[in-house]
Design a protein around this motif. Structure first.
Motif, PDB file in Angstrom:
ATOM      1  N   PRO A 163       0.822  -1.218   0.000  1.00 29.49           N
ATOM      2  CA  PRO A 163       0.000   0.000   0.000  1.00 29.49           C
ATOM      3  C   PRO A 163       0.852   1.263   0.000  1.00 29.49           C
ATOM      4  CG  PRO A 163      -0.050  -1.057   2.147  1.00 29.49           C
ATOM      5  CD  PRO A 163       0.620  -2.014   1.219  1.00 29.49           C
ATOM      6  N   ALA A 164       0.321   2.291  -0.642  1.00 29.82           N
ATOM      7  CA  ALA A 164       1.014   3.580  -0.670  1.00 29.82           C
ATOM      8  C   ALA A 164       0.871   4.272   0.680  1.00 29.82           C
ATOM      9  CB  ALA A 164       0.433   4.465  -1.769  1.00 29.82           C
ATOM     10  N   VAL A 165       1.861   5.078   1.014  1.00 30.49           N
ATOM     11  CA  VAL A 165       1.812   5.847   2.259  1.00 30.49           C
ATOM     12  C   VAL A 165       0.905   7.051   2.058  1.00 30.49           C
ATOM     13  CG1 VAL A 165       3.166   7.200   3.898  1.00 30.49           C
ATOM     14  CG2 VAL A 165       4.090   5.080   2.959  1.00 30.49           C
ATOM     15  N   ASP A 267      16.955  -8.083  -8.936  1.00 30.70           N
ATOM     16  CA  ASP A 267      17.804  -7.025  -8.396  1.00 30.70           C
ATOM     17  C   ASP A 267      17.103  -5.684  -8.545  1.00 30.70           C
ATOM     18  OD1 ASP A 267      20.099  -8.566  -7.656  1.00 30.70           O
ATOM     19  OD2 ASP A 267      20.534  -8.808  -9.778  1.00 30.70           O
ATOM     20  N   LYS A 268      17.003  -4.965  -7.427  1.00 32.24           N
ATOM     21  CA  LYS A 268      16.328  -3.670  -7.429  1.00 32.24           C
ATOM     22  C   LYS A 268      17.133  -2.680  -6.599  1.00 32.24           C
ATOM     23  CE  LYS A 268      11.727  -5.856  -7.484  1.00 32.24           C
ATOM     24  NZ  LYS A 268      10.450  -6.016  -6.741  1.00 32.24           N
ATOM     25  N   PRO A 269      17.045  -1.393  -6.922  1.00 34.30           N
ATOM     26  CA  PRO A 269      17.670  -0.393  -6.035  1.00 34.30           C
ATOM     27  C   PRO A 269      17.045  -0.491  -4.644  1.00 34.30           C
ATOM     28  CG  PRO A 269      17.038   0.612  -8.129  1.00 34.30           C
ATOM     29  CD  PRO A 269      16.421  -0.754  -8.109  1.00 34.30           C
ATOM     30  N   VAL A 270      17.855  -0.316  -3.633  1.00 30.95           N
ATOM     31  CA  VAL A 270      17.353  -0.372  -2.261  1.00 30.95           C
ATOM     32  C   VAL A 270      16.311   0.724  -2.044  1.00 30.95           C
ATOM     33  CG1 VAL A 270      17.993   0.028   0.139  1.00 30.95           C
ATOM     34  CG2 VAL A 270      19.395  -1.457  -1.295  1.00 30.95           C
ATOM     35  N   ALA A 271      15.148   0.338  -1.573  1.00 33.48           N
ATOM     36  CA  ALA A 271      14.054   1.286  -1.317  1.00 33.48           C
ATOM     37  C   ALA A 271      14.290   1.935   0.043  1.00 33.48           C
ATOM     38  CB  ALA A 271      12.713   0.564  -1.349  1.00 33.48           C
ATOM     39  N   THR A 272      14.641   3.199   0.041  1.00 36.14           N
ATOM     40  CA  THR A 272      15.124   3.843   1.263  1.00 36.14           C
ATOM     41  C   THR A 272      14.058   4.000   2.336  1.00 36.14           C
ATOM     42  OG1 THR A 272      14.734   6.025   0.284  1.00 36.14           O
ATOM     43  CG2 THR A 272      16.945   5.074   0.041  1.00 36.14           C
ATOM     44  N   ARG A 273      12.776   3.996   1.965  1.00 36.72           N
ATOM     45  CA  ARG A 273      11.724   4.225   2.962  1.00 36.72           C
ATOM     46  C   ARG A 273      11.236   2.940   3.635  1.00 36.72           C
ATOM     47  NH1 ARG A 273       7.874   8.687  -0.178  1.00 36.72           N
ATOM     48  NH2 ARG A 273       9.494  10.298  -0.421  1.00 36.72           N
ATOM     49  N   ARG A 274      11.709   1.801   3.181  1.00 41.38           N
ATOM     50  CA  ARG A 274      11.271   0.537   3.767  1.00 41.38           C
ATOM     51  C   ARG A 274      12.151   0.145   4.949  1.00 41.38           C
ATOM     52  NH1 ARG A 274      10.383  -3.023  -1.799  1.00 41.38           N
ATOM     53  NH2 ARG A 274       8.617  -1.796  -2.597  1.00 41.38           N
ATOM     54  N   PRO A 275      11.594  -0.589   5.906  1.00 42.97           N
ATOM     55  CA  PRO A 275      12.432  -1.088   7.004  1.00 42.97           C
ATOM     56  C   PRO A 275      13.562  -1.958   6.481  1.00 42.97           C
ATOM     57  CG  PRO A 275      10.107  -1.283   7.561  1.00 42.97           C
ATOM     58  CD  PRO A 275      10.163  -0.885   6.118  1.00 42.97           C
ATOM     59  N   GLU A 326      -5.571  -6.606   5.869  1.00 40.36           N
ATOM     60  CA  GLU A 326      -4.649  -5.945   4.957  1.00 40.36           C
ATOM     61  C   GLU A 326      -4.492  -4.458   5.225  1.00 40.36           C
ATOM     62  OE1 GLU A 326      -5.498  -6.837   0.897  1.00 40.36           O
ATOM     63  OE2 GLU A 326      -5.527  -9.008   1.213  1.00 40.36           O
ATOM     64  N   THR A 327      -5.354  -3.880   6.051  1.00 41.68           N
ATOM     65  CA  THR A 327      -5.224  -2.457   6.376  1.00 41.68           C
ATOM     66  C   THR A 327      -4.341  -2.216   7.591  1.00 41.68           C
ATOM     67  OG1 THR A 327      -7.121  -2.333   7.896  1.00 41.68           O
ATOM     68  CG2 THR A 327      -7.587  -2.153   5.525  1.00 41.68           C
ATOM     69  N   ARG A 328      -4.022  -3.273   8.326  1.00 42.48           N
ATOM     70  CA  ARG A 328      -3.329  -3.092   9.606  1.00 42.48           C
ATOM     71  C   ARG A 328      -1.907  -3.630   9.627  1.00 42.48           C
ATOM     72  NH1 ARG A 328      -8.705  -4.947  12.245  1.00 42.48           N
ATOM     73  NH2 ARG A 328      -9.591  -3.023  13.122  1.00 42.48           N
ATOM     74  N   GLY A 332       1.804 -12.518   5.532  1.00 41.60           N
ATOM     75  CA  GLY A 332       1.358 -13.526   4.578  1.00 41.60           C
ATOM     76  C   GLY A 332       2.028 -13.511   3.224  1.00 41.60           C
ATOM     77  N   GLN A 333       3.208 -12.928   3.106  1.00 47.99           N
ATOM     78  CA  GLN A 333       4.004 -12.845   1.879  1.00 47.99           C
ATOM     79  C   GLN A 333       3.239 -12.256   0.693  1.00 47.99           C
ATOM     80  OE1 GLN A 333       5.174 -17.117   1.336  1.00 47.99           O
ATOM     81  NE2 GLN A 333       4.368 -16.935  -0.728  1.00 47.99           N
ATOM     82  N   ARG A 334       2.253 -11.393   0.963  1.00 50.56           N
ATOM     83  CA  ARG A 334       1.518 -10.755  -0.130  1.00 50.56           C
ATOM     84  C   ARG A 334       2.427  -9.881  -0.969  1.00 50.56           C
ATOM     85  NH1 ARG A 334      -2.038  -9.625   4.119  1.00 50.56           N
ATOM     86  NH2 ARG A 334      -1.331  -7.465   4.170  1.00 50.56           N
ATOM     87  N   HIS A 335       3.347  -9.166  -0.316  1.00 52.08           N
ATOM     88  CA  HIS A 335       4.151  -8.163  -1.004  1.00 52.08           C
ATOM     89  C   HIS A 335       5.613  -8.566  -1.174  1.00 52.08           C
ATOM     90  CE1 HIS A 335       0.533  -6.008  -0.257  1.00 52.08           C
ATOM     91  NE2 HIS A 335       0.760  -5.828   1.028  1.00 52.08           N
ATOM     92  N   LEU A 336       6.017  -9.657  -0.544  1.00 55.20           N
ATOM     93  CA  LEU A 336       7.390 -10.179  -0.660  1.00 55.20           C
ATOM     94  C   LEU A 336       8.449  -9.167  -0.230  1.00 55.20           C
ATOM     95  CD1 LEU A 336       7.355 -12.297  -3.964  1.00 55.20           C
ATOM     96  CD2 LEU A 336       7.181 -13.090  -1.589  1.00 55.20           C
ATOM     97  N   SER A 337       8.074  -8.215   0.567  1.00 50.50           N
ATOM     98  CA  SER A 337       9.041  -7.240   1.085  1.00 50.50           C
ATOM     99  C   SER A 337       8.359  -6.429   2.172  1.00 50.50           C
ATOM    100  CB  SER A 337       9.520  -6.288  -0.017  1.00 50.50           C
ATOM    101  OG  SER A 337       8.496  -5.383  -0.382  1.00 50.50           O
ATOM    102  N   PRO A 338       9.147  -5.767   3.022  1.00 46.41           N
ATOM    103  CA  PRO A 338       8.542  -4.799   3.929  1.00 46.41           C
ATOM    104  C   PRO A 338       7.877  -3.675   3.141  1.00 46.41           C
ATOM    105  CG  PRO A 338      10.809  -5.309   4.571  1.00 46.41           C
ATOM    106  CD  PRO A 338      10.609  -5.881   3.212  1.00 46.41           C
ATOM    107  N   ALA A 339       6.875  -3.063   3.725  1.00 44.03           N
ATOM    108  CA  ALA A 339       6.222  -1.891   3.129  1.00 44.03           C
ATOM    109  C   ALA A 339       6.880  -0.626   3.675  1.00 44.03           C
ATOM    110  CB  ALA A 339       4.731  -1.896   3.462  1.00 44.03           C
ATOM    111  N   ASP A 340       6.685   0.471   2.977  1.00 37.62           N
ATOM    112  CA  ASP A 340       7.255   1.740   3.434  1.00 37.62           C
ATOM    113  C   ASP A 340       6.795   2.072   4.854  1.00 37.62           C
ATOM    114  OD1 ASP A 340       8.391   1.982   0.959  1.00 37.62           O
ATOM    115  OD2 ASP A 340       7.252   3.760   0.353  1.00 37.62           O
ATOM    116  N   ALA A 341       7.667   2.708   5.603  1.00 38.10           N
ATOM    117  CA  ALA A 341       7.276   3.209   6.917  1.00 38.10           C
ATOM    118  C   ALA A 341       6.093   4.154   6.769  1.00 38.10           C
ATOM    119  CB  ALA A 341       8.447   3.931   7.574  1.00 38.10           C
TER     120      ALA A 341
END
Length: 435
Positions: A163-165, A267-275, A326-328, A332-341
């Motif tokens: 989800p978008a911040v 391979d992706k650039p490191v997403a700076t806003r994710r944990p 999904e709002t909280r 469950g590996q839906r996104h395969l990565s941490p989401a943005d803070a």
């Protein structure tokens, strides 16, 4: 789970766990299934049959009192008799045999479930044995997900966007005043033995980060020489950093001025806003020292996550007693990565601390010890044999954790050198006085 457990709810969590296990094993060919992608992990085909064997032992034979399906493989799939590096040497069931085995076992389990009244001996009350097995399968699914991260080759898994911040988050601290709170649980029907019993803990005042430490913040630590300054590290941590040649989180590489991260075959650039993820306890500890802080204790983490000062009670989850959705939380590996803070403001705790559930397992400074009144149930090998040693506690679950195996009281532990797990952290700070 709620206090009243239904057969429909049990079947739902069992089905969800099995669908995930099959997803993680059906997406690669048999060569990939029988390979050992890292000595830290089992071959995927071992995990698959082990899941079925535990289900057979506890639900078919113990709860159901039925005849064994494959007693001859019990030793081979006993995790305490065969360490992960040695499992490829065993005469394992092949992928087709493993799939047939778990299908046969599950069919018998559903018959046992139909006949169960969730009463009788402690193992059966509130469907505990079924819940324990669902959690076990999901824990192995998260391990299999970690194996996918370690394997080479093209991507085999597909993720949906996180989800978008909605608004720019404030990366500040939250003050938790001094006082008692209730840690652990007596009434969570599927809580495991190390989560029990509920007991009062008094903590002095402290501050804790509102969000886990992000990639961008961790890059600042790297750029300031964090990996080359022994004064930031504990003695044993620095020795490990040298021996293991640590220079960045696992799966990171620098290309010029850009950090890249290998994630499930891409391979992706490191997403700076994710944990930040895939850091050891020692790296988390060094960062906290660099930041002028420390890692929270396990009790501090749980109070920030569960205690509601207005009602004077501990919640099941940071946001309340309702199950995750999904709002909280990112589970469950839906996104395969941490989401943005800041992606889950609806998951905030009573103190306003966010993303305590999901995204990354959070290292704490505490070792693994029993709570007051602990007794091993239903077997010593789940928790008791691990007490002591060099283990450090991790709390909160990750993006790869299923909701059935994640709650405010759930306790995870690992060696402080581990990085293949989906581990991150947040920092804390001691405050003086009685805030």
């Amino acid at each position: 789970m709620s206090a009243e457990v239904t057969k429909e709810a049990v079947e739902t969590v069992l089905d969800r766990a099995r669908a995930r296990s099959l997803l993680l094993t059906d997406c690669v060919d048999d060569t990939e299934l029988i390979a050992q992608h890292s000595p830290l992990m089992s071959p995927l085909v071992w995990d698959l049959a082990h899941i079925g064997n535990q289900e057979e032992l506890w639900l078919v034979r113990d709860v159901g009192g039925r005849e064994p399906v494959r007693r001859d493989i019990d030793d081979m799939y006993d995790a305490f008799k065969h360490s992960r590096p040695t499992r490829p040497e065993l005469p394992l069931l092949d992928p087709a045999e493993s799939r047939q085995y778990i299908r046969t076992v599950r069919g018998k389990v559903l018959d046992v479930l139909a006949d169960s009244n969730f009463d009788g001996k402690p193992l059966e009350r509130s469907g505990f044995a079924f819940g324990m097995i669902a959690q076990h399968e999901q824990q192995h699914a998260e391990s299999m997900l970690a194996t996918h991260q370690l394997r080479s080759g093209p991507a085999a898994l597909v993720a949906t966007p996180a989800p978008a911040v909605r608004r720019k988050p404030l990366h500040d601290e939250v003050v938790v005043p001094a006082g008692p709170f209730v840690m652990g649980t007596d009434d969570e029907p599927w809580a495991l033995d190390n989560e029990r019993t509920a007991h009062q803990v008094y903590l002095g005042p402290y501050a804790i980060d509102r969000f886990p430490v992000t990639n961008g913040e961790f890059i600042e630590f790297i750029d300031d020489g964090g990996y080359s300054r022994p004064e930031l590290w504990s003695r044993v941590g620095w020795r490990h950093r040298i021996d293991a040649k640590l220079t960045a989180p696992l799966f990171w590489e620098r290309d010029g001025s850009t950090w890249w991260q290998r994630s499930f075959g891409t391979d992706k650039p490191v997403a700076t806003r994710r944990p930040v993820v895939h850091v050891s306890y020692f790296e988390a500890e060094a960062y906290a020292t660099w930041a002028g802080k420390r890692l929270p204790t396990e009790a501090e983490w749980e109070k920030a996550a569960r205690w509601d000062p207005e009602s004077g009670r501990s919640r099941r989850f940071p946001w309340g007693d309702d199950a995750p959705d999904e709002t909280r939380a990112n589970l469950g590996q839906r996104h395969l990565s941490p989401a943005d803070a800041g992606a889950y403001p609806d998951g905030a705790s009573a103190y306003g601390v966010q993303q305590l559930i999901g995204d990354v397992w959070e290292w704490t400074s505490s070792g693994f010890h029993p709570y007051p009144g602990f007794h091993a149930f239903p077997y010593r090998e789940y928790s008791e044999v691990f007490f002591g040693g060099d283990y450090k506690m991790l709390r909160g679950g990750s993006f790869g954790t299923d909701s059935v195996a994640c709650r405010g009281t759930f306790r995870n532990w690992d060696h402080p050198i581990r990085r293949q797990i989906f581990s991150g952290f947040r920092c804390a700070r001691t405050l003086s006085g009685h805030v």
